[in-house]
Structures are given as C-alpha cells and as structure tokens.
Design a protein around this motif. Structure first.
Motif, short mmCIF file in Angstrom:
data_model
loop_
_atom_site.label_atom_id
_atom_site.label_comp_id
_atom_site.label_asym_id
_atom_site.label_seq_id
_atom_site.Cartn_x
_atom_site.Cartn_y
_atom_site.Cartn_z
N THR A 193 -76.45 29.04 3.25
CA THR A 193 -77.84 29.50 3.27
C THR A 193 -77.99 31.00 3.05
OG1 THR A 193 -77.70 29.70 5.68
CG2 THR A 193 -78.56 27.63 4.79
N SER B 28 -84.31 19.20 -1.22
CA SER B 28 -84.19 20.17 -0.14
C SER B 28 -85.55 20.77 0.18
CB SER B 28 -83.21 21.28 -0.52
OG SER B 28 -83.20 22.29 0.48
N LYS C 135 -79.41 14.62 0.60
CA LYS C 135 -79.25 14.31 2.02
C LYS C 135 -78.22 15.26 2.62
CE LYS C 135 -78.41 10.17 4.89
NZ LYS C 135 -78.01 8.74 4.82
N SER C 136 -78.42 15.59 3.89
CA SER C 136 -77.43 16.41 4.60
C SER C 136 -77.38 15.91 6.04
CB SER C 136 -77.84 17.88 4.55
OG SER C 136 -78.99 18.12 5.34
N GLY C 137 -76.58 16.59 6.85
CA GLY C 137 -76.48 16.19 8.24
C GLY C 137 -77.80 16.27 8.97
N ARG C 138 -78.63 17.25 8.62
CA ARG C 138 -79.93 17.43 9.27
C ARG C 138 -81.06 16.76 8.50
NH1 ARG C 138 -79.74 23.90 10.84
NH2 ARG C 138 -77.98 23.78 12.31
N ARG C 139 -80.93 16.69 7.19
CA ARG C 139 -82.00 16.15 6.36
C ARG C 139 -81.62 14.73 5.92
NH1 ARG C 139 -82.45 17.60 1.91
NH2 ARG C 139 -80.52 18.75 1.53
N THR C 140 -82.03 13.75 6.68
CA THR C 140 -81.66 12.37 6.39
C THR C 140 -82.82 11.52 5.90
OG1 THR C 140 -82.04 11.73 8.69
CG2 THR C 140 -79.81 12.44 8.09
#
Length: 330
Positions: free
Chosen positions: A62, A145, A174-179
């Motif tokens: 980031t 995102s 997708k990410s660990g926080r954005r599912t």
C-alpha cells in the motif's frame, strides 16, 4: 527539499508476469543501468538475481506514493532509478502515482529529471495467453479493489460492461480482507449474462505456483481466487473447447468459416462493413420508423438509449459510400 545536483532519471519498469523469459530486453537493460531499484517486496524477489551491487528499497503493497517519492528524491540527487511494477507500469502500476507525485512537486519534462516508461506484458495479456484466445474481440479490465475507488463507481462500471457484453478481466478480485467484492461482481454480471458464461481464473501466471481453473459465471465464486488471481469473464459468444477459452472475432457473421471455403455470405462483401454495420443499420431503423416503429420500440429492440435513436432518426438518411480499403482487423 534536497537540491538537484545533476541530471537524474526515473525508469518505470514493467516486469511482465515475473518469469525472466517474459522480461523485455529494455526492462532488463534498465535494471542493469539503474543505481537504485525500488519496488514492492514481491516484485523485488522476481528480479533479485539482477540486483547485485545496487541500492534496493523495498516497500509494502500500500506504499505506492512512498515508492514514487523515494524515486524522485534519488533522481534529484542524480541517481538513475528503476521503479518496478509487475505486468505493465501503466496498467494498475506505478506510472500514474509517480506522475502525480512529480506534478505535485512542480516537475516538468525539461526540469532535469528524465522519466522513461518501459512497457511490460500486463496480467490481462499473460493470463489470456495461458487459457486460449479470450480477448480476440472487445474487452476491458476492471479492478475490484475499493481501497481507493468508491464501490458505487466500481459497481456502475461492472454493470455497464456486463450489459454491453464485453469480455472482462477482473483485477484485484479478492484478498484476505476484501472477500465480498467478487460476490457482488458476480451478482451484477448475472443480471445480464447467462449463468453458463465461461470464466477462466489464472493465479500467479508464469510463476512457480501458477494455477489455471475453468468454471462458469454461476460457479466462479466457488473457485480459488485471491490477490494473485485474474478473473477472465467471457462474452455471449465465448466458448471453451479442448481446454481452450475462445472468443470469436466475428468472421462467421460475414464468411462461411469452413476448411477450404472462406467465401462471403449472401449480402456481405469482403472489405466492407457488415450488412448490419452502421450504414445497413441506419437504413433499417429509418425503414422501420417509416413503417410505424417508434423510437422507444427501436431502442428496446436494439438495447440502445431512446434519445440516441431519436437523434439518429431526426437526421436525414445519408449513407456514406464505402471504399475497398481493407481494415487491419480483417
């Protein structure tokens, strides 16, 4: 502020997918030329064997603006800096943030610091090459995102391209926080697309942990999707055959596409627009309107805005004569 003592340079380097086999010669030369290499830690690892004797600055995912500021500070000291991105530096890469930082600092192209953008193959190209030919017709890319883009903006874009029948590449799905974002993207696409629309998911293309999965729009959220994945959603004509995802270019609309036969179909002519191209379509809707069809009815039939249909009908029908020049697409 550090004062400029000599001419520096910032090279925005696209590494491609990561494998050295797909690193361009200019990208390799730029890294060799650089005094300092700056990048996200994962990208630094991709080229670590090319970094002997160089100052290496690693930043977190980031910290894009921090990377750009570091590059500018060293360039002001006369350093040659390679600021690296995976894929292409201008596609969700470091080119944009770097120019934002430079312009904010008052930089101009003749200010003593040279900036070079060195292109690399983007994920949309590399992932497509691994699954067949899904991008042969119109396509676009959308990042899921919402770290910097409001979700309503992303959702409007998803809805527009789903309705418009583009082949779509979803970046950052997708990410660990954005599912949930990928689930919402699926929900939007299912409003306009057949549930059986082909989908290909490519993870870590051309890297050690590469993984390819074919699925459908209806089942895509059941697949293994993460930050290193690119999701390719086909259009209404895309198909999968023999393990290959193909989007037809449209030749079958004009030609008899058979082995040993490529003659144009009745009413079509090689090198000219389709009979349903702009000229043919204009003639057809003017005729339909003359026979009683309203702009609203024509808009619904063609899935186009009513005010656009009305504006076209308000103009005299003026069909342009076509030349015999061949288009590069054919």
């Amino acid at each position: 502020m550090t004062q400029t003592t000599q001419h520096g340079k910032i090279m925005l380097v696209g590494l491609g997918p990561g494998s050295h086999d797909y690193l361009t010669g200019r990208a390799r030369d730029a890294i060799a030329e650089a005094d300092t290499v700056i990048g996200y830690a994962t990208y630094i690892r991709l080229v670590k064997d090319l970094l002997d004797g160089k100052e290496v600055i690693k930043k977190a995912m980031t910290e894009e603006l921090g990377r750009a500021i570091e590059a500018y500070d060293r360039a002001k000291l006369g350093k040659k800096v390679a600021l690296i991105s995976s894929g292409d530096a201008g596609v969700y890469g470091m080119a944009g943030p770097t120019f934002e930082v430079l312009f904010q600092a008052g930089w101009t192209p003749d200010a003593g610091i040279e900036v070079e953008i060195i292109p690399g193959a983007s994920a949309i190209n590399t992932c497509a090459s691994l699954v067949g030919a899904p991008l042969t017709h119109d396509f676009c890319a959308i990042s899921l995102s919402d770290l910097l883009t409001p979700w309503p903006t992303i959702a409007r874009r998803l809805d527009a391209v789903a309705y418009s029948d583009f082949v779509v590449a979803l970046y950052n799905p997708k990410s660990g926080r954005r599912t949930r974002q990928i689930q919402e993207a699926q929900r939007i696409f299912l409003r306009h697309r057949d549930p059986n629309t082909p989908v290909a998911i490519v993870k870590s293309a051309f890297r050690a942990k590469q993984r390819i999965e074919f699925t459908t729009l209806e089942k895509m959220t059941e697949a293994d999707i993460g930050m290193l994945s690119t999701v390719l959603i086909g259009n209404s004509n895309t198909f999968v055959k023999h393990g290959l995802m193909i989007t037809p270019r449209g030749y079958a609309n004009k030609y008899d596409v058979e082995i040993g036969n490529s003659a144009a179909r009745d009413g079509e002519k090689a090198g000219h627009s389709l009979s349903t191209g702009l000229n043919g379509w204009l003639a057809a809707i003017h005729a339909a309107h003359a026979n009683g069809s309203t702009p609203a009815e024509l808009a619904k039939a063609h899935r186009l805005p009513e005010d656009y249909i009305a504006a076209v009908l308000a103009e005299p029908l003026d069909i342009e004569a076509e030349t015999d020049e061949n288009e590069t697409a054919e």
